[in-house]
Design a protein around this motif. Structure first.
Motif, PDB file in Angstrom:
ATOM      1  N   PHE A 324       0.785  -0.960   0.099  1.00 65.08           N
ATOM      2  CA  PHE A 324       0.011   0.037   0.024  1.00 65.08           C
ATOM      3  C   PHE A 324       0.906   1.367   0.170  1.00 65.08           C
ATOM      4  O   PHE A 324       0.693   2.141  -0.928  1.00 65.08           O
ATOM      5  N   VAL A 325       1.713   1.379   0.828  1.00 64.69           N
ATOM      6  CA  VAL A 325       2.553   2.515   1.027  1.00 64.69           C
ATOM      7  C   VAL A 325       3.524   2.885   0.029  1.00 64.69           C
ATOM      8  O   VAL A 325       3.689   3.897  -0.639  1.00 64.69           O
ATOM      9  N   VAL A 326       4.555   1.983  -0.333  1.00 69.11           N
ATOM     10  CA  VAL A 326       5.509   2.062  -1.437  1.00 69.11           C
ATOM     11  C   VAL A 326       5.056   1.762  -2.843  1.00 69.11           C
ATOM     12  O   VAL A 326       5.322   2.500  -3.666  1.00 69.11           O
ATOM     13  N   ASN A 327       4.330   0.852  -3.047  1.00 63.10           N
ATOM     14  CA  ASN A 327       3.932   0.462  -4.416  1.00 63.10           C
ATOM     15  C   ASN A 327       2.533   0.768  -4.763  1.00 63.10           C
ATOM     16  O   ASN A 327       2.429   1.137  -6.127  1.00 63.10           O
ATOM     17  N   TYR A 328       1.593   1.389  -3.982  1.00 63.08           N
ATOM     18  CA  TYR A 328       0.321   1.917  -4.478  1.00 63.08           C
ATOM     19  C   TYR A 328       0.327   3.379  -4.228  1.00 63.08           C
ATOM     20  O   TYR A 328      -0.018   4.136  -5.094  1.00 63.08           O
ATOM     21  N   LEU A 329       0.469   3.939  -2.864  1.00 63.23           N
ATOM     22  CA  LEU A 329       0.253   5.100  -2.726  1.00 63.23           C
ATOM     23  C   LEU A 329       1.351   6.147  -3.669  1.00 63.23           C
ATOM     24  O   LEU A 329       0.849   7.378  -3.831  1.00 63.23           O
ATOM     25  N   THR A 330       2.327   5.719  -4.232  1.00 66.32           N
ATOM     26  CA  THR A 330       3.411   6.433  -5.020  1.00 66.32           C
ATOM     27  C   THR A 330       3.135   6.519  -6.565  1.00 66.32           C
ATOM     28  O   THR A 330       3.986   7.159  -7.210  1.00 66.32           O
ATOM     29  N   THR A 331       1.943   5.978  -6.893  1.00 64.85           N
ATOM     30  CA  THR A 331       1.669   5.938  -8.112  1.00 64.85           C
ATOM     31  C   THR A 331       0.992   7.069  -8.727  1.00 64.85           C
ATOM     32  O   THR A 331       0.473   7.952  -7.929  1.00 64.85           O
ATOM     33  N   GLU A 332       1.201   7.552 -10.064  1.00 69.36           N
ATOM     34  CA  GLU A 332       0.666   8.946 -10.463  1.00 69.36           C
ATOM     35  C   GLU A 332      -0.938   8.888 -10.318  1.00 69.36           C
ATOM     36  O   GLU A 332      -1.574  10.047  -9.751  1.00 69.36           O
ATOM     37  N   PRO A 333      -1.726   7.683 -10.698  1.00 74.63           N
ATOM     38  CA  PRO A 333      -3.157   8.066 -10.381  1.00 74.63           C
ATOM     39  C   PRO A 333      -3.797   7.957  -9.127  1.00 74.63           C
ATOM     40  O   PRO A 333      -4.401   8.868  -8.877  1.00 74.63           O
ATOM     41  N   VAL A 334      -3.038   7.621  -7.945  1.00 79.83           N
ATOM     42  CA  VAL A 334      -3.271   7.773  -6.771  1.00 79.83           C
ATOM     43  C   VAL A 334      -3.016   9.202  -6.196  1.00 79.83           C
ATOM     44  O   VAL A 334      -3.708   9.792  -5.460  1.00 79.83           O
ATOM     45  N   GLN A 335      -1.879   9.435  -6.724  1.00 79.42           N
ATOM     46  CA  GLN A 335      -1.287  10.914  -6.205  1.00 79.42           C
ATOM     47  C   GLN A 335      -2.081  11.955  -6.893  1.00 79.42           C
ATOM     48  O   GLN A 335      -2.502  12.964  -5.975  1.00 79.42           O
ATOM     49  N   THR A 336      -2.663  11.704  -7.895  1.00 78.75           N
ATOM     50  CA  THR A 336      -3.398  12.630  -8.438  1.00 78.75           C
ATOM     51  C   THR A 336      -5.076  12.665  -7.888  1.00 78.75           C
ATOM     52  O   THR A 336      -5.610  13.704  -7.594  1.00 78.75           O
ATOM     53  N   GLU A 337      -5.421  11.486  -7.495  1.00 81.82           N
ATOM     54  CA  GLU A 337      -6.635  11.380  -6.623  1.00 81.82           C
ATOM     55  C   GLU A 337      -6.696  12.243  -5.596  1.00 81.82           C
ATOM     56  O   GLU A 337      -7.421  12.814  -5.053  1.00 81.82           O
ATOM     57  N   LEU A 338      -5.516  11.711  -4.658  1.00 89.88           N
ATOM     58  CA  LEU A 338      -5.307  12.583  -3.483  1.00 89.88           C
ATOM     59  C   LEU A 338      -5.185  14.066  -3.627  1.00 89.88           C
ATOM     60  O   LEU A 338      -6.010  14.774  -2.634  1.00 89.88           O
ATOM     61  N   TYR A 339      -4.546  14.720  -4.577  1.00 89.15           N
ATOM     62  CA  TYR A 339      -4.707  16.232  -5.092  1.00 89.15           C
ATOM     63  C   TYR A 339      -6.226  16.427  -5.097  1.00 89.15           C
ATOM     64  O   TYR A 339      -6.644  17.540  -4.490  1.00 89.15           O
ATOM     65  N   GLU A 340      -6.959  15.635  -5.932  1.00 85.85           N
ATOM     66  CA  GLU A 340      -8.496  15.971  -5.965  1.00 85.85           C
ATOM     67  C   GLU A 340      -9.183  16.037  -4.815  1.00 85.85           C
ATOM     68  O   GLU A 340     -10.206  16.936  -4.813  1.00 85.85           O
ATOM     69  N   LEU A 341      -8.820  14.943  -3.998  1.00 87.52           N
ATOM     70  CA  LEU A 341      -9.672  15.123  -2.976  1.00 87.52           C
ATOM     71  C   LEU A 341      -9.273  15.904  -1.793  1.00 87.52           C
ATOM     72  O   LEU A 341     -10.045  16.455  -1.187  1.00 87.52           O
TER      73      LEU A 341
END
Length: 419
Positions: A324-341
């Motif tokens: 979750f932390v290193v392989n998922y949270l660091t991906t571009e789609p997730v980081q974009t989603e976190l920005y939008e949220l």
């Protein structure tokens, strides 16, 4: 704070691993050797439950991300909301007893306390580290190792009222003050102070004199060696006296006062963060965000605050936590989603480059090479000496700025030695 993620498969190919981390749980991910990206994607490694602590200021942002992670991996995530005032101390006290979570979401300046108490495991970002804003990775670096995966950054910058000054030509802070005075408003450039001072908002000016609070090693880790003493610090102290005598800086102007003055059109410029620009935009002001010009000749570097995730040193499921932390949270789609949220700028450079909000893009430019807020324990004792001395120089109580500054440095060093 604000609010799409394609298939999780894209995240699984990232060659990112967690360095050795203890395991004591029963369900899933029982490997005792260091996990790899391949092992993290096997069916066995993605079986089990992950416990995550999040406080009330971040939980609404993380909920949709966690829900998608669960649906795409089959991993159950038990997300526990903790009170912001307690989450940090509870983590430090409960991890050693085995009662803490696998993952905690928080701010980078918790790193030093966590590492010194042995409650977080180091991460290996590998080549991925270069894909983040340099300050974001440095923020979670302690004694040469990275302990957190960054997902968002924030910092202060120069905000301009475009109606009062449509274009900024100044390349130095003195030139900026002159432009501000030429606008004919009550104030030229607003920087909050208050009776306790505000070293945080003055830090871009201070770093432009090459006088950082602490020195840093090549990998970005902070040492306990003060960097604000000597000739460079003395020059900055003298410059503060100048700004105070010219009423550019005023101890009577705290955060609320500078915000209201800018909202009322009483200044063309203010040095502040995204927490105020939302109010400015909602009030109908046409604003732009720019880097703070240098006052001392070097680059003006604001403090950068970084949000991220830590993995417990006693995680019951270190492979799941790493996934979750290193392989998922660091991906571009997730980081974009976190920005939008959440409305905070992504720490990942590719995600940040796609932000189409000119205000946040301006903050990104201003903080791209900023200085991470020191996370070392010694930092806590610095603020009072720092702010008090600065405001005394600005207000004229300290008539000898160099002497006052050197006394401050001595007091800071004494506090460090006594720690």
């Amino acid at each position: 704070m604000r609010r799409s993620i394609p298939a999780f498969a894209a995240a699984l190919g990232l060659a990112l691993t967690l360095t050795a981390c203890g395991s004591s749980g029963d369900d899933g991910a029982k490997e005792t050797t260091e996990p790899t990206a391949d092992s993290a994607t096997t069916e066995a490694a993605l079986t089990g439950t992950l416990t995550m602590w999040v406080d009330e200021t971040r939980i609404d942002v993380m909920k949709p991300i966690v829900e998608k992670f669960q649906s795409e991996t089959g991993v159950k995530v038990d997300m526990v909301q903790k009170v912001s005032g307690d989450i940090r101390t509870d983590f430090v006290s409960q991890v050693p007893t085995g009662q803490g979570p696998d993952v905690i979401i928080g701010a980078h300046d918790w790193t030093g306390e966590f590492v010194n108490n042995g409650v977080v495991a180091p991460l290996q970002l590998g080549d991925k580290a270069s894909e983040f804003s340099p300050s974001a990775v440095q923020a979670f670096t302690y004694d040469g190792q990275v302990y957190g995966a960054p997902y968002a950054i924030e910092n202060i910058a120069l905000v301009r009222n475009n109606e009062l000054v449509p274009e900024t030509k100044a390349t130095t802070f003195d030139e900026l003050v002159a432009e501000g005075k030429a606008a004919g408003t009550k104030y030229s450039v607003l920087i909050q102070q208050g009776d306790q001072g505000d070293a945080y908002h003055l830090y871009p000016l201070q770093t432009s004199f090459d006088a950082p609070i602490f020195t840093q090693t090549e990998d970005g880790s902070y040492t306990t060696d003060l960097g604000l003493g000597g000739e460079n610090g003395e020059k900055f102290a003298t410059y503060l006296q100048k700004l105070g005598s010219e009423k550019v800086l005023d101890p009577a102007l705290g955060g609320d006062q500078v915000k209201e003055a800018f909202l009322n059109g009483e200044a063309p410029y203010i040095v502040t963060g995204p927490w105020y620009t939302t109010e400015f935009a909602n009030a109908g002001l046409d604003i732009s965000v720019l880097p703070v010009p240098s006052a001392g000749g070097s680059e003006a570097k604001p403090f950068v605050g970084v949000q991220g995730a830590f993995i417990s040193a006693k995680s019951a499921n270190p492979v799941l936590a790493n996934e979750f932390v290193v392989n998922y949270l660091t991906t571009e789609p997730v980081q974009t989603e976190l920005y939008e949220l959440g409305g905070r700028l992504p720490a990942l450079k590719t995600a940040a480059a796609k932000v189409d909000d000119p205000i946040l893009a301006g903050f990104n430019e201003a903080g791209a090479t900023g200085a991470p807020m020191p996370s070392i324990p010694e930092m806590g004792a610095m603020w009072q000496f720092w702010g008090t001395t600065q405001v005394q120089i600005i207000g004229g109580q300290a008539t000898d700025p160099v002497g006052a500054w050197n006394t401050m440095v001595t007091n800071m060093q004494d506090a460090i030695d006594a720690a």
